[in-house]
Design a protein around this motif. Structure first.
Motif, short mmCIF file in Angstrom:
data_model
loop_
_atom_site.label_atom_id
_atom_site.label_comp_id
_atom_site.label_asym_id
_atom_site.label_seq_id
_atom_site.Cartn_x
_atom_site.Cartn_y
_atom_site.Cartn_z
N ARG A 1 0.66 -1.27 0.09
CA ARG A 1 -0.01 -0.15 -0.10
C ARG A 1 0.94 1.17 0.05
N LEU A 2 1.94 1.15 0.79
CA LEU A 2 2.88 2.27 0.72
C LEU A 2 3.33 2.51 -0.57
N ALA A 3 3.89 1.47 -1.45
CA ALA A 3 4.51 1.55 -2.71
C ALA A 3 3.33 2.16 -3.78
N ASP A 4 2.10 1.62 -3.59
CA ASP A 4 1.20 2.36 -4.47
C ASP A 4 0.77 3.86 -4.03
N TYR A 5 0.98 4.31 -2.66
CA TYR A 5 0.85 5.72 -2.54
C TYR A 5 2.15 6.38 -3.00
N ALA A 6 3.25 6.00 -2.77
CA ALA A 6 4.60 6.59 -3.25
C ALA A 6 4.54 6.53 -4.75
N LYS B 1 2.16 7.40 -6.89
CA LYS B 1 1.38 8.52 -7.27
C LYS B 1 1.67 9.89 -6.63
N ALA B 2 2.53 9.96 -5.42
CA ALA B 2 2.88 11.14 -4.74
C ALA B 2 4.05 11.88 -5.33
N ALA B 3 4.07 13.13 -5.25
CA ALA B 3 4.97 13.92 -5.65
C ALA B 3 6.18 13.94 -4.93
N GLY B 4 7.44 14.05 -5.43
CA GLY B 4 8.72 14.13 -4.75
C GLY B 4 8.96 12.78 -4.24
N THR B 5 8.64 11.65 -4.65
CA THR B 5 9.20 10.48 -4.31
C THR B 5 10.36 10.08 -4.95
#
Length: 280
Positions: free
Chosen positions: A177-182, A184-188
């Motif tokens: 779940r953290l990978a899926d969020y990261a 799509k997130a900015a600045g990863t």
């Protein structure tokens, strides 16, 4: 010196059954593994020296990642830092030279790889205050995971295997779940999403591997094994729990994003228990 805890006749039967099943399960586990290299996925060019070597120490202005990603790394990393005490619980009934000792040793090496990978990302990309994280690491490792007197006596082979099944299940779900969020997130940072997915893959494989022992345990004493499995399912702690004090903000931020929530964790555990008609 190897500490071997005295066991009951039933525990002897369980250990013998596990030892017989172990070679085939271990071979399948090793064949299915992914021998990835953490250093390949860390954006080293993004790093710079800290003040001790003439650079600049961390400031809040260094943080460019989404807060969920930063705090998610903290909870995941501190959980991986529990490696020594988890190893202690798993290794107590067998000599290190045994098949079980080698299996646990390989699992330990993989978990250590996860901690190394996560910490390298945090330090290089400055996703969190590294000095604060180090203090938390010291507290987490000193405190240990399930470190109390009864754990060295009461944690038999069924407890150990069930503990890892549920722990790895929650960890695999958390990092996926953290990978899926990261993603799509900015600045990863470069390489972080792939690192998180590698960890999730390893943890899911570990979960499935330890699950292979459940039928073996149930064949020896189904009623006893089911009772212990259910007990461990009810005891399993969320990712980041039993690590350090002061993580409430990290937990709030990460859970608000739907990662590692009590509801999600319960669904993961119930999904495993359902196969054996067990419920929380």
């Amino acid at each position: 010196m190897v500490l071997l805890v005295s066991v009951t006749p039933i525990e002897d039967e369980l250990i013998i059954a596990v030892d017989k099943a172990l070679p085939e399960i271990r071979d399948e586990y090793l064949a299915a593994g992914d021998a990835w290299k953490p250093h390949d996925l860390v954006p080293w060019d993004d790093g710079r020296n800290y003040a001790f070597l003439g650079g600049e120490d961390f400031t809040e202005a260094d943080i460019t990642v989404d807060p969920v990603v930063g705090h998610g790394l903290v909870l995941g990393l501190l959980t991986k830092d529990h490696l020594p005490s988890l190893h202690r619980l798993m290794a107590q009934h067998h000599p290190i030279e045994s098949d079980w000792g080698r299996m646990v040793g390989h699992w330990t090496a993989e978990e250590n790889r996860h901690a190394i990978a996560l910490r390298d990302h945090v330090v290089v990309s400055r996703t969190f205050d590294v000095e604060k994280l180090e203090l938390w690491r010291l507290e987490a490792v000193t405190r240990g995971y399930k470190q109390y007197e009864a754990s060295i006596i009461d944690y038999g082979i069924v407890d150990q295997i069930a503990m890892l099944v549920f722990h790895e299940a929650l960890s695999a779900d958390y990092f996926s779940r953290l990978a899926d969020y990261a993603d799509k997130a900015a600045g990863t940072p470069t390489g972080l999403v792939e690192t998180l997915r590698k960890i999730a893959f390893d943890d899911d494989l570990q979960k499935r591997t330890w699950l292979e022992f459940f039928p073996v345990l149930l064949d020896v004493n189904e009623e006893n094994a089911k009772a212990i499995i259910l007990e461990q399912a009810r005891k399993v702690t969320p990712i980041g729990a039993e690590t350090a004090a002061g993580l409430e903000e990290s937990e709030r931020i990460v859970h608000a994003a739907g990662i590692g929530t009590p509801e999600g964790d319960r669904a993961v555990i119930e999904g495993i228990l359902a196969k054996w008609d067990l419920t929380l």
